[in-house]
Every structure is written in structure tokens, then in C-alpha cells.
Design a protein around this motif. Structure first.
Motif, PDB file in Angstrom:
ATOM      1  N   LYS A   1       1.679  -2.710   3.546  1.00 21.56           N
ATOM      2  CA  LYS A   1       2.037  -1.417   4.142  1.00 21.56           C
ATOM      3  C   LYS A   1       3.144  -0.731   3.316  1.00 21.56           C
ATOM      4  O   LYS A   1       3.152   0.478   3.159  1.00 21.56           O
ATOM      5  CB  LYS A   1       2.510  -1.678   5.574  1.00 21.56           C
TER       6      LYS A   1
ATOM      7  N   ALA B   1       4.750  -1.673   9.891  1.00 21.49           N
ATOM      8  CA  ALA B   1       3.908  -2.853  10.105  1.00 21.49           C
ATOM      9  C   ALA B   1       4.383  -3.693  11.281  1.00 21.49           C
ATOM     10  O   ALA B   1       3.779  -4.711  11.590  1.00 21.49           O
ATOM     11  CB  ALA B   1       3.898  -3.713   8.842  1.00 21.49           C
TER      12      ALA B   1
ATOM     13  N   GLN C   1       1.544   0.720   0.327  1.00 16.63           N
ATOM     14  CA  GLN C   1       0.790   1.907   0.744  1.00 16.63           C
ATOM     15  C   GLN C   1       1.735   3.108   0.878  1.00 16.63           C
ATOM     16  O   GLN C   1       1.455   4.201   0.409  1.00 16.63           O
ATOM     17  CB  GLN C   1       0.117   1.613   2.095  1.00 16.63           C
ATOM     18  N   ARG C   2       2.909   2.868   1.494  1.00 18.85           N
ATOM     19  CA  ARG C   2       3.862   3.958   1.712  1.00 18.85           C
ATOM     20  C   ARG C   2       4.438   4.451   0.381  1.00 18.85           C
ATOM     21  O   ARG C   2       4.622   5.653   0.184  1.00 18.85           O
ATOM     22  CB  ARG C   2       4.980   3.490   2.650  1.00 18.85           C
TER      23      ARG C   2
ATOM     24  N   ILE D   1      -4.455   0.559   5.499  1.00 17.20           N
ATOM     25  CA  ILE D   1      -4.386  -0.045   4.165  1.00 17.20           C
ATOM     26  C   ILE D   1      -5.614   0.398   3.367  1.00 17.20           C
ATOM     27  O   ILE D   1      -6.759   0.157   3.769  1.00 17.20           O
ATOM     28  CB  ILE D   1      -4.351  -1.597   4.271  1.00 17.20           C
TER      29      ILE D   1
ATOM     30  N   GLY E   1       7.607   1.422   5.149  1.00 18.63           N
ATOM     31  CA  GLY E   1       6.366   0.646   5.208  1.00 18.63           C
ATOM     32  C   GLY E   1       6.533  -0.619   6.022  1.00 18.63           C
ATOM     33  O   GLY E   1       5.683  -0.977   6.844  1.00 18.63           O
TER      34      GLY E   1
END
Ligand SMILES: *Cc1c(COP(=O)(O)O)cnc(C)c1O
Length: 440
Positions: free
Chosen positions: A421, A356, A424-425, A20, A352
Motif C-alpha cells: 500500500k 492498510a 502504491q501511494r 493494489i 500508505g
């Protein structure tokens, strides 16, 4: 340095080591800081429902012996019979059918419909198109063994453009053949609003005002414990759901439930097993401890999932994506839709969530042709119980508006991590070019 500040830093380092970025983390914290009050009110609902569950278990005298299962025919299964009374008590219903032999939510709904409708009857949905898998149960899409094959017809009245009930349309659609009305609480794979228990109550009162003998069934999937009342508190004759969603608390490995009027539930039992046998048979094997303990945990697990849904809504809404429900909207189920508008967005989001997961974090979800659905579907789920959508999961049909339906999270920290996540992706895949500095 205070202990708290120290752990915050350590926590951030840990997030960083798990992929992250500073920006995503800071944006997440910024969004969270605006949600404290809402989280508190979710905790209050969980507290209320926790007491309700404990009260029902105490009233029904749940004992250690109830946790032992049976084999074979399953005659005199104390744990099963007591659990069914616990469900009935919790839902303020006359009876309950809670079984590992009910394989999923669709099966529970099909069971309730097929056992309470007879040839010549008509089924009515006054809230628009039902959940995808029910199209084949009803026969909207031709299917072997559908209600339609048995001479049970179907009518549907769509919601008005503003999401309201089309009362005139509903009145016109009710005939002397209308035997059962199915009301879906959650939006499922649609972008209409989810119905609150209060609104469901209004609809039921209206229907009973037209014909008091019409049976009202609520598809309660994803709605359990999101409010302090359930549809059976506002007149539903039948209320149906899946144990690998909210009421299983993440522990139930299989199962479904039907609660409601004694007669309706008996009909379902005779259809599930056999006429003459009804609820007397049906061994529980080793499932009971997870059913009881899962129900015990369900209020707080549902609360964790609710927090995740609200966090995701606000996070993505802040970045300009249409979200249903809106970030500030009150909610009555655990599903959050985020419209990406492109297959790439939907896929990146699901990747994402998968990344996780505690289980199968290293696999990449891909779109596939799932039974019961009319387009390809992508699903992300790194679940302890296969396909359990009370666990952190995301899915969506590969068709416009390319909405990701996000739900679950057995704990709030896991839901938070999954959402961060996913963002982030989306950044890594260029679905989102950057988080504007003004949002940090
Ligand atoms: C999940 C769901 C179903 C079907 O449940 P399955 O367990 O997937 O068969 C039906 N209706 C709604 C609203 C749902 O969310």
C-alpha cells in the motif's frame, strides 16, 4: 485448476479490490520470491524463542491463578511476581521488574538510569547519541528533572565512520566517576547499524576489562527475540525495554520491563514505587492476561515484523532508495529505514501504511510537534494499542534525509499489505514515477 492456483487468483482479486495495482502486486511477488530462505531462517529463530518462552513459563509454574490481577496496593500479587520470574528466567537474569506502572520505554530507561546513578556519577554512551527522548532524561537538552539537574554528568563516544566501536576513545572517556554505560541495541531514529548481541558482548567485555565494576545497561527496545540470545546473555547488568514493542506481542496495552542484576533491579523498584516499598506494591489490575499471552506470542509476532522489514528493504532498494539495513544485510531489530530524500516521499509512505490499517484506515497522518522530539514527526499507526510500534507503523522526523522508519506488523500478511500500500501511494503521489518493466 488446482486449489492453490485458484486461491492465488482470488487473493489477487482481493488485493485489487483493496487498491493494489497489478504492477505493485507483481513487483511484490517478484521481490518475495528471492526471500524464501531468509524467511525460513527467521522462522527457525522464532521456533527457538517460542520454546524458550514456553520453557520459562513452565519452569516458573505459571498457573491459571497467575492471570488474575490485584487492586489497591497489590500486595502478594502472584501473577505479577511470577511474571517477573518468567522474564528473569527468559533473559537468564537474576531479577525482573515488569509492570503496568512503567508507562513506556523511555520511562523504563529513565527509571533504570535514575535509580542506579547517584549525584557525582557519570553516565557514558559509547555508541553515539542515544534515542531522542533520552536526551531530555539525561539533560543533553535541558529538561526539568533530568539526570543533569541531579548532578549526574554525561559523556558520549561516537561510533567510528564504519560503524565500529572507537575503543581508544572509549578507554579515554572512562574515568573513576563512570558508573554506568548505556548501550542502545537498535539504531532508533538514526542511520547507524543496529548492534547484534554478539557485538554488544564484545563492547561489554572491553568495558569490564577497563573497570569490572562499571554497570552496563542495554536499551533493548525493538531487539527482543530477533536473535536467539539477549544482551543479558553476554554480560549486560541491566536490560530494558517496552511492552508495547516486541515482548508485549501486540497484546500488552501498556508497560515496560527491566531485567538484570538483583541489586540493580531492586534499585529500580524502589524508585518506581518508593524506598521501603520497592517491588512489594503495584497492583496489576487487569493487565496480566495480556502480559502473559503477549509474551507467549512475542517470538512469532517479532518474526512477522522481521519479515515485513526485510520485504520493505528489498522492495524499496530495488527501486533505488537508500535503505538501512540493506536488503541483504543481517538484522538485529525490527526497524527498517527507507530514505526518501523529500518530505513528500516520507509523507506518502506513512499515508500508505495508515491506509492498510485495521483501525483508523480512513485517517490521514500529518506531521506534528511531539513531546520529546526536536523536529516535527509524522506517524502512521492504525493500532489496537495506541502508539504500539510492534503493530504495523511508520514514523520519521521531518528533517533530512527524510527517512521513514518502518516497523512492526502483528502478522506477516498485514505487514506485506501495508508495504504494498505504501508503494502504491508513492506511485499515486508521483514520488516514484513508475516501476521499471525490468523489475516485473
Ligand atoms: C522506542 C524506543 C525508546 C523509547 O520508548 P518509548 O516507549 O517510545 O518511550 C527508547 N529507545 C529505543 C531504541 C527505542 O526504540
Amino acid at each position: 485448476m488446482t486449489e492453490n492456483a485458484f486461491s492465488q487468483e482470488r487473493l489477487y482479486d482481493l488485493y485489487a479490490s483493496m487498491g493494489i495495482s497489478t504492477k505493485v502486486y507483481r513487483y511484490g511477488e517478484r521481490v518475495l520470491s528471492s526471500l524464501r530462505e531468509r524467511f525460513e531462517s527467521i522462522d527457525r529463530v522464532a521456533e527457538y524463542n517460542q520454546m524458550k518462552v514456553i520453557g520459562a513459563m513452565q519452569d516458573c509454574r505459571v498457573s491459571e491463578a497467575c492471570l488474575l490481577g490485584t487492586t489497591g496496593y497489590g500486595y502478594n500479587d502472584l501473577g505479577r511476581d511470577t511474571l517477573e520470574r518468567v522474564y528473569a528466567s527468559l533473559f537468564h537474569a537474576q531479577a525482573g521488574l515488569v509492570r503496568p506502572q512503567i508507562t513506556c520505554g523511555t520511562h523504563a530507561l529513565a527509571l533504570a538510569l535514575m535509580s542506579n546513578l547517584r549525584p557525582g556519577d557519570e553516565l557514558l554512551s559509547p555508541v553515539g547519541k542515544p534515542y531522542d527522548t533520552l536526551e531530555e532524561v539525561i539533560g543533553i537538552r535541558p529538561s526539568r528533572g533530568s539526570l543533569k539537574e541531579y548532578g549526574i554528568t554525561y559523556r558520549q563516544v561516537d561510533l567510528l565512520a564504519d560503524g565500529g566501536f572507537d575503543y581508544e576513545g572509549i578507554r579515554a572517556a572512562v574515568s573513576e566517576r563512570t558508573r554506568l554505560v548505556t548501550i542502545q541495541r537498535s539504531k532508533g531514529y538514526q542511520t547507524r547499524p543496529t548492534l547484534s548481541v554478539e557485538r554488544i558482548g564484545e563492547l561489554i567485555s572491553f568495558l569490564k576489562g577497563i573497570r569490572p565494576d562499571i554497570l552496563c545497561m542495554v536499551d533493548n527496545c525493538y531487539g527482543e527475540f530477533t536473535q536467539i540470545t539477549e544482551p543479558t546473555d553476554v554480560g549486560a547488568d541491566l536490560c530494558v525495554g517496552s511492552l508495547i514493542k516486541n515482548p508485549g506481542g501486540g497484546l500488552a496495552p501498556i508497560g515496560g520491563y527491566i531485567v538484570g542484576k538483583q541489586e540493580c533491579v531492586e534499585n529500580a523498584a524502589c524508585r518506581l514505587t518508593s524506598p521501603g516499598l520497592g517491588r512489594e506494591v503495584g497492583a496489576t489490575l487487569h493487565a496480566l492476561p495480556s502480559f502473559y499471552q503477549g509474551l507467549f506470542l512475542a517470538p512469532t509476532v517479532t518474526a512477522a515484523a522481521m519479515k515485513g522489514a526485510i520485504f520493505a528493504a528489498n522492495l524499496y532498494e530495488g527501486l533505488g532508495f537508500p535503505v538501512v539495513p540493506g536488503g541483504a544485510e543481517e538484522r538485529f531489530d525490527i526497524i527498517q529505514a527507507v530514505e526518501f530524500g523529500t518530505p513528500q516521499g516520507l509523507i506518502a509512505f506513512c499515508e500508505g501504511i495508515q491506509a492498510a490499517a485495521p483501525v483508523d484506515s480512513f485517517v490521514t497522518p500529518e506531521p506534528w510537534d511531539m513531546p520529546g522530539y526536536d523536529s516535527q514527526v509524522i506517524m502512521a499507526a492504525g493500532a489496537f494499542v495506541s502508539g504500539a510500534s510492534i503493530e504495523l507503523s511508520a514514523d520519521g522526523p521531518l528533517k533530512p534525509p527524510y527517512a521513514a522508519y518502518f516497523q512492526g506488523g502483528l502478522t506477516w500478511p498485514h505487514a506485506k499489505f501495508g508495504i504494498l500500500k505504501s508503494l502504491q501511494r508513492c506511485l499515486e503521489r508521483g514520488v516514484i514515477s513508475d516501476i521499471p518493466a525490468g523489475l516485473l
